[in-house]
Design a protein around this motif. Structure first.
Motif, mmCIF file in Angstrom:
data_model
loop_
_atom_site.group_PDB
_atom_site.id
_atom_site.type_symbol
_atom_site.label_atom_id
_atom_site.label_comp_id
_atom_site.label_asym_id
_atom_site.label_seq_id
_atom_site.Cartn_x
_atom_site.Cartn_y
_atom_site.Cartn_z
ATOM 1 N N GLU A 62 0.827 -1.214 0.000
ATOM 2 C CA GLU A 62 0.000 0.000 0.000
ATOM 3 C C GLU A 62 0.859 1.261 0.000
ATOM 4 O O GLU A 62 0.498 2.265 -0.612
ATOM 5 C CB GLU A 62 -0.984 0.004 1.174
ATOM 6 C CG GLU A 62 -2.153 -0.936 0.958
ATOM 7 C CD GLU A 62 -2.882 -0.692 -0.366
ATOM 8 O OE1 GLU A 62 -3.260 0.460 -0.663
ATOM 9 O OE2 GLU A 62 -3.084 -1.667 -1.113
ATOM 10 N N ALA A 63 2.005 1.217 0.674
ATOM 11 C CA ALA A 63 2.917 2.369 0.660
ATOM 12 C C ALA A 63 3.471 2.574 -0.737
ATOM 13 O O ALA A 63 3.571 3.710 -1.222
ATOM 14 C CB ALA A 63 4.050 2.156 1.664
ATOM 15 N N VAL A 64 3.808 1.474 -1.416
ATOM 16 C CA VAL A 64 4.304 1.571 -2.789
ATOM 17 C C VAL A 64 3.192 2.079 -3.701
ATOM 18 O O VAL A 64 3.419 2.949 -4.548
ATOM 19 C CB VAL A 64 4.850 0.210 -3.279
ATOM 20 C CG1 VAL A 64 5.256 0.286 -4.746
ATOM 21 C CG2 VAL A 64 6.023 -0.228 -2.415
ATOM 22 N N ARG A 65 1.970 1.569 -3.524
ATOM 23 C CA ARG A 65 0.826 2.011 -4.330
ATOM 24 C C ARG A 65 0.604 3.519 -4.175
ATOM 25 O O ARG A 65 0.393 4.237 -5.153
ATOM 26 C CB ARG A 65 -0.439 1.240 -3.917
ATOM 27 C CG ARG A 65 -1.668 1.581 -4.759
ATOM 28 C CD ARG A 65 -2.881 0.737 -4.359
ATOM 29 N NE ARG A 65 -2.591 -0.679 -4.302
ATOM 30 C CZ ARG A 65 -2.500 -1.487 -5.358
ATOM 31 N NH1 ARG A 65 -2.670 -0.998 -6.564
ATOM 32 N NH2 ARG A 65 -2.248 -2.771 -5.203
ATOM 33 N N THR A 66 0.691 4.007 -2.951
ATOM 34 C CA THR A 66 0.506 5.437 -2.697
ATOM 35 C C THR A 66 1.599 6.250 -3.389
ATOM 36 O O THR A 66 1.316 7.288 -3.999
ATOM 37 C CB THR A 66 0.502 5.725 -1.179
ATOM 38 O OG1 THR A 66 -0.594 5.008 -0.595
ATOM 39 C CG2 THR A 66 0.369 7.196 -0.885
ATOM 40 N N ALA A 67 2.843 5.783 -3.324
ATOM 41 C CA ALA A 67 3.951 6.491 -3.972
ATOM 42 C C ALA A 67 3.763 6.528 -5.483
ATOM 43 O O ALA A 67 3.969 7.568 -6.119
ATOM 44 C CB ALA A 67 5.280 5.821 -3.619
ATOM 45 N N VAL A 68 3.354 5.406 -6.057
ATOM 46 C CA VAL A 68 3.129 5.345 -7.507
ATOM 47 C C VAL A 68 1.963 6.254 -7.891
ATOM 48 O O VAL A 68 2.023 6.961 -8.905
ATOM 49 C CB VAL A 68 2.887 3.882 -7.955
ATOM 50 C CG1 VAL A 68 2.429 3.819 -9.407
ATOM 51 C CG2 VAL A 68 4.157 3.059 -7.766
ATOM 52 N N ASP A 69 0.908 6.265 -7.084
ATOM 53 C CA ASP A 69 -0.229 7.166 -7.319
ATOM 54 C C ASP A 69 0.219 8.622 -7.303
ATOM 55 O O ASP A 69 -0.214 9.427 -8.137
ATOM 56 C CB ASP A 69 -1.327 6.966 -6.268
ATOM 57 C CG ASP A 69 -2.118 5.687 -6.470
ATOM 58 O OD1 ASP A 69 -1.990 5.045 -7.533
ATOM 59 O OD2 ASP A 69 -2.871 5.309 -5.534
ATOM 60 N N GLU A 70 1.080 8.974 -6.352
ATOM 61 C CA GLU A 70 1.589 10.347 -6.251
ATOM 62 C C GLU A 70 2.346 10.750 -7.516
ATOM 63 O O GLU A 70 2.348 11.907 -7.906
ATOM 64 C CB GLU A 70 2.506 10.500 -5.032
ATOM 65 C CG GLU A 70 1.785 10.537 -3.713
ATOM 66 C CD GLU A 70 0.946 11.794 -3.540
ATOM 67 O OE1 GLU A 70 1.404 12.893 -3.915
ATOM 68 O OE2 GLU A 70 -0.181 11.660 -3.020
ATOM 69 N N ALA A 71 2.988 9.776 -8.151
ATOM 70 C CA ALA A 71 3.730 10.040 -9.391
ATOM 71 C C ALA A 71 2.791 10.123 -10.587
ATOM 72 O O ALA A 71 3.216 10.512 -11.681
ATOM 73 C CB ALA A 71 4.777 8.961 -9.616
ATOM 74 N N GLY A 72 1.522 9.760 -10.385
ATOM 75 C CA GLY A 72 0.543 9.848 -11.480
ATOM 76 C C GLY A 72 0.365 8.567 -12.266
ATOM 77 O O GLY A 72 -0.149 8.588 -13.391
ATOM 78 N N PHE A 73 0.733 7.440 -11.672
ATOM 79 C CA PHE A 73 0.639 6.156 -12.364
ATOM 80 C C PHE A 73 -0.096 5.156 -11.479
ATOM 81 O O PHE A 73 -0.468 5.460 -10.365
ATOM 82 C CB PHE A 73 2.046 5.648 -12.736
ATOM 83 C CG PHE A 73 2.759 6.625 -13.635
ATOM 84 C CD1 PHE A 73 2.525 6.619 -14.990
ATOM 85 C CD2 PHE A 73 3.607 7.580 -13.106
ATOM 86 C CE1 PHE A 73 3.147 7.544 -15.820
ATOM 87 C CE2 PHE A 73 4.234 8.505 -13.918
ATOM 88 C CZ PHE A 73 4.002 8.489 -15.280
ATOM 89 N N GLU A 74 -0.280 3.942 -12.007
ATOM 90 C CA GLU A 74 -1.035 2.927 -11.286
ATOM 91 C C GLU A 74 -0.183 1.687 -11.047
ATOM 92 O O GLU A 74 0.422 1.156 -11.978
ATOM 93 C CB GLU A 74 -2.272 2.536 -12.080
ATOM 94 C CG GLU A 74 -3.147 1.534 -11.383
ATOM 95 C CD GLU A 74 -4.387 1.167 -12.187
ATOM 96 O OE1 GLU A 74 -4.981 0.138 -11.872
ATOM 97 O OE2 GLU A 74 -4.742 1.886 -13.128
ATOM 98 N N LEU A 75 -0.161 1.253 -9.793
ATOM 99 C CA LEU A 75 0.542 0.027 -9.440
ATOM 100 C C LEU A 75 -0.336 -1.146 -9.865
ATOM 101 O O LEU A 75 -1.470 -1.278 -9.422
ATOM 102 C CB LEU A 75 0.823 -0.032 -7.939
ATOM 103 C CG LEU A 75 1.561 -1.261 -7.442
ATOM 104 C CD1 LEU A 75 2.993 -1.273 -7.998
ATOM 105 C CD2 LEU A 75 1.594 -1.292 -5.928
ATOM 106 N N ALA A 76 0.204 -1.993 -10.746
ATOM 107 C CA ALA A 76 -0.551 -3.139 -11.249
ATOM 108 C C ALA A 76 -0.297 -4.391 -10.417
ATOM 109 O O ALA A 76 -0.970 -5.391 -10.586
ATOM 110 C CB ALA A 76 -0.208 -3.388 -12.708
ATOM 111 N N GLY A 77 0.687 -4.357 -9.534
ATOM 112 C CA GLY A 77 0.997 -5.503 -8.687
ATOM 113 C C GLY A 77 2.468 -5.830 -8.733
ATOM 114 O O GLY A 77 3.287 -5.042 -9.181
ATOM 115 N N ARG A 78 2.784 -7.014 -8.276
ATOM 116 C CA ARG A 78 4.171 -7.485 -8.296
ATOM 117 C C ARG A 78 4.397 -8.269 -9.574
ATOM 118 O O ARG A 78 3.510 -8.957 -10.048
ATOM 119 C CB ARG A 78 4.473 -8.358 -7.088
ATOM 120 C CG ARG A 78 4.478 -7.560 -5.791
ATOM 121 C CD ARG A 78 4.781 -8.444 -4.614
ATOM 122 N NE ARG A 78 4.659 -7.709 -3.379
ATOM 123 C CZ ARG A 78 5.658 -7.562 -2.513
ATOM 124 N NH1 ARG A 78 6.818 -8.118 -2.745
ATOM 125 N NH2 ARG A 78 5.490 -6.870 -1.419
ATOM 126 N N ALA A 79 5.606 -8.159 -10.086
ATOM 127 C CA ALA A 79 5.942 -8.883 -11.326
ATOM 128 C C ALA A 79 6.277 -10.316 -11.023
ATOM 129 O O ALA A 79 6.618 -10.684 -9.947
ATOM 130 C CB ALA A 79 7.108 -8.206 -12.019
#
Length: 79
Positions: A62-79
């Motif tokens: 969730e912390a990574v998702r929030t950071a990615v959201d702040e950058a204007g993109f969407e976290l799709a999950g782990r590779a």
């Protein structure tokens, strides 16, 4: 013979991020994730949508998702 049960090292996690298309996108995502506690290295690759993060301990998704959201993109999950 001794066992090294207390030894911990860096954790490498690969995330998938949707919407990155250029170097500027890579920089924005890397910059936001780099600010998370314990992160020592971030490598974002727009072509693959993969972001490789090296950290002292496993990161909270969730912390990574929030950071990615702040950058204007969407976290799709782990590779």
């Amino acid at each position: 013979m001794t066992a090294q049960t207390d030894t911990t090292g860096p954790v490498t996690t690969v995330f998938k991020v949707s919407g990155m298309s250029c170097g500027h996108c890579e920089g924005a995502v890397s910059g936001e994730i780099s600010q998370l506690s314990g992160v020592s290295s971030v490598t974002a690759v727009a072509k693959t949508g993969e972001v490789t993060v090296v950290s002292a301990a496993p990161l909270d998704d969730e912390a990574v998702r929030t950071a990615v959201d702040e950058a204007g993109f969407e976290l799709a999950g782990r590779a």
